[in-house]
Design an enzyme around this catalytic site. Sequence first.
Site, PDB file in Angstrom:
ATOM      1  N   ILE A  64       1.252  -1.267   0.147  1.00  0.00           N
ATOM      2  CA  ILE A  64       0.157  -0.176  -0.543  1.00  0.00           C
ATOM      3  C   ILE A  64       0.776   1.648   0.277  1.00  0.00           C
ATOM      4  CG2 ILE A  64      -2.626   1.096   0.852  1.00  0.00           C
ATOM      5  CD1 ILE A  64      -2.142  -1.327   2.503  1.00  0.00           C
ATOM      6  N   PRO A  65       1.649   1.605  -1.705  1.00  0.00           N
ATOM      7  CA  PRO A  65       2.436   2.711  -0.960  1.00  0.00           C
ATOM      8  C   PRO A  65       1.379   4.104  -1.026  1.00  0.00           C
ATOM      9  CG  PRO A  65       2.380   1.802  -3.621  1.00  0.00           C
ATOM     10  CD  PRO A  65       1.891   0.696  -2.290  1.00  0.00           C
ATOM     11  N   HIS A  66       1.754   5.543   0.152  1.00  0.00           N
ATOM     12  CA  HIS A  66       1.402   6.773  -0.612  1.00  0.00           C
ATOM     13  C   HIS A  66       1.834   7.328   0.343  1.00  0.00           C
ATOM     14  CE1 HIS A  66       2.177   4.212   3.776  1.00  0.00           C
ATOM     15  NE2 HIS A  66       1.730   4.419   4.315  1.00  0.00           N
ATOM     16  N   GLY A  67       1.400   8.594   0.356  1.00  0.00           N
ATOM     17  CA  GLY A  67       2.557   9.768   0.423  1.00  0.00           C
ATOM     18  C   GLY A  67       1.037  10.654   0.365  1.00  0.00           C
TER      19      GLY A  67
END
Length: 152
Positions: A64-67
């Site tokens: 779950i790549p996030h930013g």
Amino acid sequence: MKLLDILDQDHIKADITSKGKREVLEELSEIVSAREGLNLKELVKVLEEREKLGSTGIGNGIAIPHGKLKGLKKLVASFGRSVKGVDFDSIDGKPTHLFFLLIAPENTAGIHLKALARISRLLKDKKFRDDLLRAKTPEEIFKIIKEEDDKF
């Protein structure tokens, strides 16, 4: 919060072709940046900086790549599936197949965390993960996500 409040059907890619972590971040970011008018380089930079803090590959074939991105007005997501799997520095050391990319406006906290919790909760279900892996089209993936999203 429903996952489909932030994930449009046209933000789903059934077979991402990337072979490495940076490529996956770029491929998923391209989907969101093109449709939301975001700066692709800035988006990838934000995601890479987050990955430096620790991999968002949470195991069981999931990342779950996030930013957070300056200038973004709403929470947005994209989904990608790699049939072959990608080395994403996952905590279990296994290839990652399912990717939920999550981008939040820079000055928000609560909604970002709620979305992460929602995605994590849905992906705990092995049948749901297996159904996503077996789906053949973005439309079928969207339908599977909608059915699971509607249960809670």
